[in-house]
Design a protein around this motif. Structure first.
Motif, PDB file in Angstrom:
ATOM      1  N   SER A 660       7.214  -4.496   6.640  1.00 55.20           N
ATOM      2  CA  SER A 660       7.350  -3.709   6.328  1.00 55.20           C
ATOM      3  C   SER A 660       7.885  -2.940   4.236  1.00 55.20           C
ATOM      4  CB  SER A 660       7.790  -3.440   7.261  1.00 55.20           C
ATOM      5  OG  SER A 660       9.250  -3.245   7.359  1.00 55.20           O
ATOM      6  N   TRP A 661       7.177  -2.514   4.326  1.00 61.27           N
ATOM      7  CA  TRP A 661       8.027  -2.114   3.041  1.00 61.27           C
ATOM      8  C   TRP A 661       9.090  -0.441   3.424  1.00 61.27           C
ATOM      9  CZ3 TRP A 661       6.931  -4.249  -1.500  1.00 61.27           C
ATOM     10  CH2 TRP A 661       5.381  -5.603  -1.238  1.00 61.27           C
ATOM     11  N   SER A 662       9.463  -0.272   1.849  1.00 59.05           N
ATOM     12  CA  SER A 662      10.244   0.974   2.555  1.00 59.05           C
ATOM     13  C   SER A 662      10.897   0.813   1.271  1.00 59.05           C
ATOM     14  CB  SER A 662      11.530   0.717   2.913  1.00 59.05           C
ATOM     15  OG  SER A 662      12.648  -0.890   2.779  1.00 59.05           O
ATOM     16  N   ALA A 669       2.928  -4.900   7.163  1.00 53.89           N
ATOM     17  CA  ALA A 669       2.184  -6.150   6.427  1.00 53.89           C
ATOM     18  C   ALA A 669       2.315  -6.787   6.876  1.00 53.89           C
ATOM     19  CB  ALA A 669       2.363  -6.144   4.231  1.00 53.89           C
ATOM     20  N   THR A 670       0.912  -7.522   6.850  1.00 55.84           N
ATOM     21  CA  THR A 670       1.248  -9.328   7.766  1.00 55.84           C
ATOM     22  C   THR A 670       0.512  -9.851   5.853  1.00 55.84           C
ATOM     23  OG1 THR A 670      -1.251  -8.801   8.621  1.00 55.84           O
ATOM     24  CG2 THR A 670       0.645  -8.516   9.682  1.00 55.84           C
ATOM     25  N   CYS A 671       0.920 -11.537   6.564  1.00 52.60           N
ATOM     26  CA  CYS A 671       0.395 -12.522   6.517  1.00 52.60           C
ATOM     27  C   CYS A 671      -0.116 -13.791   6.290  1.00 52.60           C
ATOM     28  CB  CYS A 671      -0.142 -12.516   4.451  1.00 52.60           C
ATOM     29  SG  CYS A 671       1.781 -12.790   4.572  1.00 52.60           S
ATOM     30  N   THR A 672      -1.092 -14.609   6.035  1.00 49.94           N
ATOM     31  CA  THR A 672      -0.778 -15.786   7.313  1.00 49.94           C
ATOM     32  C   THR A 672      -0.712 -17.619   5.785  1.00 49.94           C
ATOM     33  OG1 THR A 672      -2.346 -14.846   8.667  1.00 49.94           O
ATOM     34  CG2 THR A 672      -2.070 -17.812   8.410  1.00 49.94           C
ATOM     35  N   VAL A 681       1.972 -10.624   0.471  1.00 51.31           N
ATOM     36  CA  VAL A 681       1.663  -9.239   0.865  1.00 51.31           C
ATOM     37  C   VAL A 681       1.718  -8.459  -0.917  1.00 51.31           C
ATOM     38  CG1 VAL A 681       2.270  -9.185   3.344  1.00 51.31           C
ATOM     39  CG2 VAL A 681       3.842  -8.800   0.732  1.00 51.31           C
ATOM     40  N   THR A 682       1.107  -7.921  -1.191  1.00 54.40           N
ATOM     41  CA  THR A 682       0.655  -6.731  -1.449  1.00 54.40           C
ATOM     42  C   THR A 682       1.046  -5.184  -1.524  1.00 54.40           C
ATOM     43  OG1 THR A 682      -0.643  -7.646  -2.930  1.00 54.40           O
ATOM     44  CG2 THR A 682      -0.819  -5.580  -4.371  1.00 54.40           C
ATOM     45  N   SER A 683       1.701  -4.293  -2.188  1.00 57.59           N
ATOM     46  CA  SER A 683       2.381  -3.102  -1.587  1.00 57.59           C
ATOM     47  C   SER A 683       1.218  -2.266  -2.400  1.00 57.59           C
ATOM     48  CB  SER A 683       3.723  -2.520  -2.718  1.00 57.59           C
ATOM     49  OG  SER A 683       2.684  -1.952  -4.154  1.00 57.59           O
ATOM     50  N   PRO A 684       0.761  -0.581  -0.968  1.00 58.68           N
ATOM     51  CA  PRO A 684       0.511   0.377  -1.719  1.00 58.68           C
ATOM     52  C   PRO A 684       0.348   0.776  -2.858  1.00 58.68           C
ATOM     53  CG  PRO A 684       1.521   0.817   0.504  1.00 58.68           C
ATOM     54  CD  PRO A 684       1.985  -0.294   0.036  1.00 58.68           C
ATOM     55  N   THR A 693      11.004  -1.131  -5.548  1.00 55.09           N
ATOM     56  CA  THR A 693      10.324  -0.931  -3.498  1.00 55.09           C
ATOM     57  C   THR A 693      11.595  -1.938  -2.836  1.00 55.09           C
ATOM     58  OG1 THR A 693       8.010  -0.808  -2.120  1.00 55.09           O
ATOM     59  CG2 THR A 693       7.885  -2.315  -3.664  1.00 55.09           C
ATOM     60  N   THR A 694      11.006  -2.056  -1.805  1.00 53.81           N
ATOM     61  CA  THR A 694      11.739  -2.909  -1.107  1.00 53.81           C
ATOM     62  C   THR A 694      10.696  -3.811   0.153  1.00 53.81           C
ATOM     63  OG1 THR A 694      13.991  -2.708  -1.355  1.00 53.81           O
ATOM     64  CG2 THR A 694      13.614  -4.130   0.936  1.00 53.81           C
ATOM     65  N   PHE A 695      10.531  -4.905   0.201  1.00 51.33           N
ATOM     66  CA  PHE A 695       9.421  -5.540   1.566  1.00 51.33           C
ATOM     67  C   PHE A 695      10.705  -6.478   2.170  1.00 51.33           C
ATOM     68  CE2 PHE A 695       7.770  -9.529   3.099  1.00 51.33           C
ATOM     69  CZ  PHE A 695       6.891  -8.762   4.411  1.00 51.33           C
ATOM     70  N   THR A 696      10.602  -6.291   3.998  1.00 51.45           N
ATOM     71  CA  THR A 696      11.223  -6.714   4.354  1.00 51.45           C
ATOM     72  C   THR A 696      10.505  -8.034   5.092  1.00 51.45           C
ATOM     73  OG1 THR A 696      13.184  -5.147   4.266  1.00 51.45           O
ATOM     74  CG2 THR A 696      13.562  -6.942   6.746  1.00 51.45           C
ATOM     75  N   VAL A 697      10.732  -8.796   5.560  1.00 53.46           N
ATOM     76  CA  VAL A 697      10.559 -10.008   6.733  1.00 53.46           C
ATOM     77  C   VAL A 697      10.830  -9.761   8.669  1.00 53.46           C
ATOM     78  CG1 VAL A 697       9.684 -12.036   7.553  1.00 53.46           C
ATOM     79  CG2 VAL A 697       9.653 -11.753   5.329  1.00 53.46           C
TER      80      VAL A 697
END
Length: 729
Positions: A660-662, A669-672, A681-684, A693-697
């Motif tokens: 998820s982005w915060s 967001a997901t990817c394989t 993954v790419t943010s909006p 911006t921060t992405f957290t698994v």
């Protein structure tokens, strides 16, 4: 270049200029390291600060995957109106001027002393199914297939001309890939058969925000000798602020080399660009690198280079790839010359990569100024005059190793008599020891007709063949070829002139666009037969209803006839019917190539298998972030690449990452992961006022492995193993 769906009215206000200047001025830092390894906008800091020795930028592919088989995929085919013109961008110092006076000193205007035979086989290529100008016709021959790419489509035939797949949009090859390579179909394509590996590569650029960046190069490499089968697919970011126009490729043992002409978003000249892509990794579907040099600050007049393309035996071990550009003395260099550079790629230590000047080779004086470089120049029996494109070398620059010497052959269009009479100037350079030197040259224009848009190649016996367009006030644009035997008088192509097909119509579109290139190649089965493809018109064609033709021919000293593979057949995939063409697909022979008369056997690279997962757990092995401005610079986006490892730190494929982005961006967001254990993954779209911006698994799932977040780590330390912050560019 395809500007469909991206043409914009560039009404630039002072406020917008201020924003763009802020964006550009705040994005690029000066780096002192000998090379720059990046995946972020700061990459453009490569700009050569000293104006002397160029420094490399090293980038990893932004994304890659495995896909296919092609034959089971539905071809995408889309027409873009009536008609979309792709603008030709002028190289530096090529505009205006009076040109040279008098006759070309190496003009061959005499009759033939021999006769070339008629084509062994000739068949229709792709026509203007997409509604674009010009076609950028090119193709190549393999042991069992002929593959052709044009703007904006491709097709595959067997060696007898039976259609096996297509025509289809080139971005059909990137279905489901994501990003600009899938959504764009922007053209300037190249297809090459890599005979050392018995594989195929197809490439075109992607310009999602034209005329603004980022600018991409999309490259697909076949996983087997069968181009209708599976492919490895790659997307490379070339530049954030310079367009990679007119990309041309050459196959070499240590890389796929590319030359391209760079332009700013305003359309101004921005320098010669050169790059090499990590061939060995791409043949195995692994994460691959690109090494890129921007030569503007080395010499802003450099432009229109071609990389050398290997046919026949491999060059000596460690031989660099050679790049050449042609220089008219009216363009700022003297005398008229061929300027040669060499590209050395060191994949063990990319800091050692270099692009250096080798030698300037003086040539007989020539006049490149056809109609003051205006587009409407070459006459037809009707319609408008056609584009001569006399400001650059014509594709390809072919390299051949004969053991006791190496040879390079190339051509370009010139004015043979000072009266805008187009002919083809061609060269053969040789090297046995020491520097390269000019072995022979000539200008082919045997009568009052115009010949231009040539492509030249040399086979394993030393025969040369030149294909070209021919037209005049009384002759419709047609496709012909000529050539020479090794013992013919130097500087001549005296083996007659033969028609691949005679045109019966003309182009009436006001742009006059023609070309921008054609393609002569040598058959890898016998290393002797030539294959050529070019455009032409038939009677009654609409204003830009171009067609293309493909054909082969063989010199008498090769024994004549169309070579047929005789090795053990390899079954191919079952064909799926394709729309548009009326020809019923007929499977062709599927044999293994037979070495030509002088060929040296080179082992095919063996793909490194992905290690089996270790243990029963998996974790995040790396998080990397990058950012880029999008649109007009009012918004930006962040991309995070996630690598998943098993307990033994082997890559894990087919793992699904949830996150998820915060902060600046929000949402899930997901990817394989692919075979390298990576996905992205790419943010909006994020507003320019937001700084990060921060992405957290949140979780990772797999069919057999369990996610162990306690084992997460990040070797380069830019994250805590689960969360990463990406800053505005």
């Amino acid at each position: 270049m395809n500007v469909l769906k991206k043409r914009r009215l560039l009404v630039v206000t002072l406020a917008l200029i201020g924003v763009l200047m802020f964006v550009a001025g705040g994005s690029y830092a000066v780096l002192a390291a000998p090379s720059v390894h990046v995946n972020a906008p700061q990459a453009e800091s490569l700009a050569l600060q000293t104006g002397a020795t160029p420094r490399p930028i090293v980038r990893y592919s932004e994304s890659h995957d495995s896909w296919g088989p092609l034959i089971s995929q539905h071809p995408i085919l889309e027409r873009y109106g009536d008609y979309l013109e792709m603008p030709r961008k002028m190289l530096p110092n090529r505009e205006g001027g009076a040109g040279s006076a008098g006759a070309d000193p190496v003009w061959q205007n005499s009759g033939a002393i021999g006769n070339l035979p008629s084509p062994n086989v000739t068949f229709e290529g792709v026509n203007n199914v997409n509604g674009v100008l010009p076609p950028d016709t090119n193709g190549d021959i393999g042991p069992n297939h002929y593959v052709q790419t044009v703007n904006l489509s491709f097709a595959i035939w067997d060696r007898q001309g039976n259609l096996l797949y297509g025509p289809a949009n080139i971005n059909t090859l990137w279905q489901g890939f994501g990003g600009a390579c899938e959504t764009q179909n922007d053209g300037d394509p190249v297809v090459l058969y890599d005979h050392l590996a018995d594989r195929w590569m197809i490439s075109q650029f992607a310009l999602p925000n034209y005329p603004f960046g980022p600018f991409y190069q999309c490259i697909a490499v076949s996983q087997t000798p069968d181009p209708t089968g599976e492919w490895w697919r790659y997307s490379f970011l070339v530049s954030y602020k310079k367009m990679n126009d007119y990309p041309k490729f050459g196959v070499w043992p240590d890389g796929y080399y590319m030359a391209f002409n760079q332009f700013s978003w305003t359309g101004d000249w921005a320098g010669q660009g050169v790059a090499v892509f990590e061939r060995d990794k791409m043949l195995s579907g692994d994460t691959a690198r690109m090494v890129y040099f921007d030569l503007y600050d080395t010499d802003s007049n450099l432009g229109g280079m071609l990389p050398s393309h290997l046919e026949g035996p491999a060059p000596p071990a460690g031989e660099p790839n050679y790049f050449i550009q042609v220089d008219d003395d009216d363009w700022g260099y003297s005398p008229d010359q061929l300027q040669m550079w060499q590209f050395h790629a060191d994949w063990n230590n990319t800091d050692n990569a270099s692009f250096t000047h080798t030698i300037n080779i003086p040539v007989a004086a020539f006049d490149s100024n056809m109609c003051e470089y205006a587009r409407n120049c070459i006459p037809q029996p009707g319609g408008t005059n056609l584009d001569a494109i006399s400001d650059r070398l014509m594709y390809r620059l072919q390299y051949r190793n004969f053991g006791d010497h190496a040879a390079l052959v190339v051509n370009h269009t010139v004015d043979v008599d000072g009266n805008d009479h187009a002919g083809v100037r061609w060269y053969e350079m040789r090297k046995s020891s020491g520097d390269w030197s000019l072995y022979q040259e000539g200008t082919y224009a045997p009568d009052s007709d115009h010949r231009w848009m040539g492509s030249i190649a040399m086979n394993g016996l030393g025969d040369m063949a030149l294909g070209f367009s021919v037209s005049s006030h009384s002759a419709y644009p047609s496709i012909r070829y000529t050539g020479r035997l090794p013992d013919d008088p130097l500087g001549t192509l005296p083996q007659g002139e033969t028609s691949l097909i005679e045109g019966s119509g003309y182009q009436s579109h006001s742009s006059g666009r023609w070309g921008d290139y054609s393609s002569m190649s040598v058959d890898p089965v016998d290393d002797c037969t030539f294959w050529y493809t070019q455009e032409y018109y038939t009677a009654g064609a609409d204003s830009a209803g171009w067609q293309t033709r493909i054909g082969s021919f063989t010199f008498p000293n090769c024994g004549g006839g169309n070579p047929t593979p005789t090795a053990t057949p390899t079954p191919g995939p079952t064909a799926t019917p394709t729309p548009e063409p009326t020809t019923t697909p007929t499977p062709g022979p599927t044999a293994t190539p037979t070495p030509g008369p002088t060929a040296t056997s080179t082992p095919e690279p063996t793909a490194t298998p992905t290690p089996e997962p270790g243990g029963d757990t998996m974790h995040i092995g790396d998080l990397d972030g990058s950012s880029a401005w999008i649109g007009w610079g009012f918004k930006w986006e962040a991309t995070v690449t996630i690598t998943v490892h098993d307990a033994n730190h082997n890559p894990v494929s087919n793992a699904t990452v949830y996150g998820s982005w915060s902060g600046g961006a929000t949402g899930d967001a997901t990817c394989t992961t692919d075979s390298s254990g990576m996905c992205a993954v790419t943010s909006p779209k994020i507003k320019s006022r937001i700084g990060s911006t921060t992405f957290t698994v949140d979780n990772v799932t797999h069919a057999t492995l369990t996610y162990d977040p306690a084992a997460n780590h990040d070797p380069d330390g830019d994250s805590d193993g689960a969360s990463i912050t990406v800053n505005r560019p």
